[in-house]
Design an enzyme around this catalytic site. Structure first.
Site, short mmCIF file in Angstrom:
data_model
loop_
_atom_site.label_atom_id
_atom_site.label_comp_id
_atom_site.label_asym_id
_atom_site.label_seq_id
_atom_site.Cartn_x
_atom_site.Cartn_y
_atom_site.Cartn_z
N GLY A 150 0.82 -1.21 0.00
CA GLY A 150 0.00 0.00 0.00
C GLY A 150 0.85 1.25 0.00
O GLY A 150 1.99 1.24 0.48
N ASP A 151 0.29 2.32 -0.53
CA ASP A 151 1.00 3.60 -0.52
C ASP A 151 -0.02 4.73 -0.59
O ASP A 151 -1.10 4.57 -1.16
CB ASP A 151 1.97 3.70 -1.70
#
Length: 202
Positions: free
Chosen positions: A78-79
């Site tokens: 995730g980012d």
């Protein structure tokens, strides 16, 4: 409650407390391991890409970094990244830097791009990006100092200098978008992808 199956196992390629909290609350079983990647180098190869495309590419890269070490697992990366006033903002490096960010955000709209990806072995199974728009109210210098007295250094790990589940909610007058995206991961699409891949019971 959602139950994870024994195989394939799931690894969260993140040390984000908010992402872990989302998965925990949803009843997802996983192991968490931070991914070690050179984010700036990846971004340098993505010149001209949209913020959502960058967040998605970084999510894939984080997941891929661990998937190569754990080939039998599915890895969730995730980012999140923030754009305001046409400028990209990273995590604040100091309290003074956070104060500068907040001063710039005052009265503007923050675009928060959150992405996620699933990788197994050397292949990306799925990726997705979403965007929320957060309307920042006019912030007085007094409020910014008061806010940082309470929220620093916890917000040093956050883009946008806020934890929406804590005092950060006071920064905004209106929010457009999914609450999970604001928290840092488009959770509903993630859960759907995990069901598709057999990690969760459908």
């Amino acid at each position: 409650m959602i139950e994870a199956q024994t195989a394939p196992g799931l690894i969260l390629a993140s040390k984000s407390a908010s992402r872990r909290a989302m998965l925990d609350a949803a009843g997802v079983k996983y192991d968490a391991m931070p991914a070690d990647i050179d984010e700036r180098a990846i971004e340098d190869n993505l010149r001209g890409a949209t913020p959502g495309e960058i967040a998605e590419a970084l999510s894939v890269a984080k997941a891929a970094a661990l998937a190569s070490l754990h080939p039998s697992a599915i890895v969730l990366g995730g980012d999140s990244l923030v754009v305001a006033g046409g400028q990209r903002f990273d995590k604040p490096v100091s309290r003074d830097d956070a104060a500068r960010h907040l001063g710039f955000f005052s009265g503007k709209v923050i675009e928060l791009h959150s992405a996620a990806a699933l990788v197994r072995g050397d292949g990306c199974l799925w990726s997705h990006a979403d965007c929320a728009r957060l309307h920042v109210r006019d912030l007085s210098p007094e409020f910014i100092e008061h806010y940082l007295d309470h929220e620093w250094p916890e917000i040093s790990h956050t883009v946008g200098c806020f934890r929406i589940e804590a005092m950060g909610v006071q920064l905004f007058e209106r929010i457009e978008g999914d609450q999970f995206t604001v928290l840092g991961m488009p959770l509903i699409p993630v859960l759907g992808a995990l069901r598709d891949e057999g990690v969760l019971i459908a």
